[in-house]
Design an enzyme around this catalytic site. Structure first.
Site, PDB file in Angstrom:
ATOM      1  N   GLN A 138      48.130  11.312 -50.137  1.00  0.00           N
ATOM      2  CA  GLN A 138      49.531  11.281 -49.720  1.00  0.00           C
ATOM      3  C   GLN A 138      50.438  11.636 -50.892  1.00  0.00           C
ATOM      4  O   GLN A 138      50.228  11.196 -52.019  1.00  0.00           O
ATOM      5  CB  GLN A 138      49.888   9.900 -49.178  1.00  0.00           C
ATOM      6  CG  GLN A 138      51.248   9.841 -48.511  1.00  0.00           C
ATOM      7  CD  GLN A 138      51.493   8.508 -47.825  1.00  0.00           C
ATOM      8  OE1 GLN A 138      50.583   7.694 -47.681  1.00  0.00           O
ATOM      9  NE2 GLN A 138      52.724   8.270 -47.401  1.00  0.00           N
ATOM     10  N   SER A 177      42.535   8.784 -52.708  1.00  0.00           N
ATOM     11  CA  SER A 177      43.026   7.803 -51.745  1.00  0.00           C
ATOM     12  C   SER A 177      42.749   8.270 -50.313  1.00  0.00           C
ATOM     13  O   SER A 177      41.609   8.296 -49.873  1.00  0.00           O
ATOM     14  CB  SER A 177      44.514   7.532 -51.983  1.00  0.00           C
ATOM     15  OG  SER A 177      44.972   6.461 -51.202  1.00  0.00           O
ATOM     16  N   LEU A 178      43.778   8.676 -49.578  1.00  0.00           N
ATOM     17  CA  LEU A 178      43.602   9.225 -48.237  1.00  0.00           C
ATOM     18  C   LEU A 178      42.536  10.319 -48.219  1.00  0.00           C
ATOM     19  O   LEU A 178      41.760  10.443 -47.260  1.00  0.00           O
ATOM     20  CB  LEU A 178      44.936   9.800 -47.743  1.00  0.00           C
ATOM     21  CG  LEU A 178      44.870  10.843 -46.619  1.00  0.00           C
ATOM     22  CD1 LEU A 178      44.508  10.171 -45.321  1.00  0.00           C
ATOM     23  CD2 LEU A 178      46.161  11.615 -46.521  1.00  0.00           C
ATOM     24  N   ARG A 203      45.244   3.991 -40.221  1.00  0.00           N
ATOM     25  CA  ARG A 203      45.475   3.620 -41.617  1.00  0.00           C
ATOM     26  C   ARG A 203      46.945   3.809 -41.981  1.00  0.00           C
ATOM     27  O   ARG A 203      47.574   2.935 -42.606  1.00  0.00           O
ATOM     28  CB  ARG A 203      44.590   4.465 -42.526  1.00  0.00           C
ATOM     29  CG  ARG A 203      44.705   4.167 -44.028  1.00  0.00           C
ATOM     30  CD  ARG A 203      43.769   5.117 -44.778  1.00  0.00           C
ATOM     31  NE  ARG A 203      43.666   4.833 -46.206  1.00  0.00           N
ATOM     32  CZ  ARG A 203      44.397   5.393 -47.150  1.00  0.00           C
ATOM     33  NH1 ARG A 203      45.335   6.280 -46.819  1.00  0.00           N
ATOM     34  NH2 ARG A 203      44.211   5.087 -48.428  1.00  0.00           N
ATOM     35  N   HIS A 247      47.707   0.258 -52.582  1.00  0.00           N
ATOM     36  CA  HIS A 247      46.591  -0.106 -53.472  1.00  0.00           C
ATOM     37  C   HIS A 247      46.861  -1.384 -54.276  1.00  0.00           C
ATOM     38  O   HIS A 247      46.486  -1.496 -55.432  1.00  0.00           O
ATOM     39  CB  HIS A 247      46.232   1.074 -54.381  1.00  0.00           C
ATOM     40  CG  HIS A 247      45.824   2.290 -53.603  1.00  0.00           C
ATOM     41  ND1 HIS A 247      44.649   2.341 -52.887  1.00  0.00           N
ATOM     42  CD2 HIS A 247      46.459   3.462 -53.400  1.00  0.00           C
ATOM     43  CE1 HIS A 247      44.575   3.521 -52.278  1.00  0.00           C
ATOM     44  NE2 HIS A 247      45.657   4.214 -52.559  1.00  0.00           N
ATOM     45  N   GLN A 297      39.754  -0.252 -49.870  1.00  0.00           N
ATOM     46  CA  GLN A 297      40.429   0.806 -50.626  1.00  0.00           C
ATOM     47  C   GLN A 297      41.950   0.649 -50.665  1.00  0.00           C
ATOM     48  O   GLN A 297      42.583   0.924 -51.683  1.00  0.00           O
ATOM     49  CB  GLN A 297      40.041   2.172 -50.030  1.00  0.00           C
ATOM     50  CG  GLN A 297      40.403   3.364 -50.884  1.00  0.00           C
ATOM     51  CD  GLN A 297      40.917   4.512 -50.037  1.00  0.00           C
ATOM     52  OE1 GLN A 297      41.868   4.363 -49.280  1.00  0.00           O
ATOM     53  NE2 GLN A 297      40.280   5.649 -50.173  1.00  0.00           N
TER      54      GLN A 297
END
Length: 414
Positions: A118, A203-204, A228, A316, A365
């Site tokens: 993102q 991440s994503l 998510r 996070h 995560q």
């Protein structure tokens, strides 16, 4: 009840062939035995079945097979080029399938696909993908599944809508996989895709990498990414939080900066390093007052600059804890298979093979710091020769180049 001891043995089986050269076939079999006492020994059921070679064009298609392996054998088989033979391996104890989660631990990367997270989104992305039918089809599938015209938002905006967490995450996921299809349509593209032996995403982007590696279907991955984004947005709405990039400091100095900021704010506003991107670039997440304290103190710690990130909240960190239970439920209902190639986790910078472990990692995560710096450093140290950033933006290429100016990385947009 007796305690159970699990013993793990590796066998390499050769099947006869009319030719003694390239037509020879090997099968890698993981055999488990379980004992309740030294005098008793039972063997679980073992199934071994030859499967056709993996074709990367099937990366995003649903599959009911349990475990597929591409260019990978069990660790006891040191020669990874076993004539292209693919083996279906299932070892079960009772009704429980057993997978060695360390299957990929000795991976040797040569060519990697890296997928953005993102923040990489930009109005206009996805436009080029419409020239390739397979890429355009991904947006059609996404539109049907999401219930709105994702492609229109990607191409035309408005920017504020595209930047929202619930839109940007599906948009980046689909556009990144569309970039794979653009590459496949090139001369030699399929051969290049087949040569990839490790993948990861920021991440994503880890979801994109898992979809590419066949851990789940395109559709199932998109459903997870949609949920998510929604869950993270809801968690962000529940408490005022933010993220800021700190530029020009090493991780130790950024931690000291966070410690200094945390001395001035209440527990609810404390901050921590959320993204370990690369030397000189770390993202800090936390309560708004804590982030403001980081920004105010950054110059005194010799930071070159700070940049407030356009995200919904403190990703996070524990601020995202409300999203975990929703993710866990969705992951529990999703069929996840052992990836065809190693997929490096953001949580611990390691590849995982066991589907249940992958589910736990993905749930963790959203509240765990992203270990991207360690991931890239490990790939480079292990001998990575070529990497490709697939999807919108060039953030990942910039990070890789910052860590190694001589690194060979190419951008494949859509």
């Amino acid at each position: 009840m007796h305690s159970l001891l699990l013993h793990h043995h590796h066998l390499i089986l050769r099947t006869p062939s009319s030719s003694s050269s390239s037509s020879s076939r090997f099968a890698a079999l993981s055999l488990f035995t379980m004992t309740t006492s030294p005098s008793s020994l039972t063997l679980p059921s073992i199934s071994l079945q030859k499967l056709p070679s993996f074709n990367a064009s099937h990366s995003f298609k649903s599959s009911n097979s349990s475990f597929w392996f591409r260019n990978v054998t069990l660790r006891s088989a040191r020669d990874r080029n076993l004539d292209g033979s693919r083996v279906f391996m299932s070892a079960s104890v009772g009704s429980q399938a057993v997978i060695d989660d360390a299957l990929f631990s000795e991976y040797k990367p040569s060519s990697a696909f890296l997928f953005p997270g993102q923040g990489a989104q930009a109005v206009g992305m996805g436009k080029e993908a419409q020239n390739v039918p397979a890429a355009a089809d991904l947006y059609k599938k996404a539109n049907d599944l999401l219930g709105f015209d994702l492609l229109d938002i990607c191409v035309n905006g408005p920017k504020e809508k595209l930047d929202s967490t619930v839109i940007s995450q599906p948009a980046i996921y689909v556009t990144s996989l569309a970039a794979v299809e653009l590459l496949r349509a090139r001369d030699g593209g399929q051969q290049l895709i087949d040569s990839v032996d490790v993948t990861c995403g920021l991440s994503l982007g880890e979801y994109t990498a898992l979809a590419f590696a066949g851990a789940f279907s395109f559709e199932d991955g998109l459903k997870l990414v949609k949920l998510r984004g929604e869950a993270m947005q809801e968690a962000a709405n529940a408490a005022k939080s933010a993220m800021v990039s700190v530029i020009g400091l090493d991780s130790e100095k950024v931690q000291q900066l966070c410690d200094a900021a945390n001395q001035e704010v209440d527990e609810a506003d404390k901050v921590q390093i959320a993204n370990y991107l690369c030397p000189g670039n770390y993202a800090v997440s936390g309560g708004v007052k804590g982030v403001e304290a980081v920004e105010a103190k950054a110059k005194s710690f010799k930071a070159r600059m700070t940049v407030r990130l356009a995200v919904a909240g403190a990703f996070h960190t524990s601020f995202m804890e409300p999203a975990v239970s929703r993710l866990e439920a969705a992951l529990a209902a999703t069929e996840i298979r052992t990836p065809k190639i190693p997929v490096i986790s953001n949580v611990d910078a390691q590849p995982h093979a066991d589907p249940d472990t992958i589910k736990k990692i993905l749930a963790r995560q959203v509240t765990s710091p992203v270990q991207w710096e360690t991931t890239v450093k490990t790939l480079l140290t292990k001998g990575l020769k070529k990497s490709y950033e697939l999807g919108p933006g060039k953030v990942i290429a910039g990070i890789v180049k910052r860590m190694d100016r001589s690194a060979d990385i190419e951008n494949i947009g859509a």
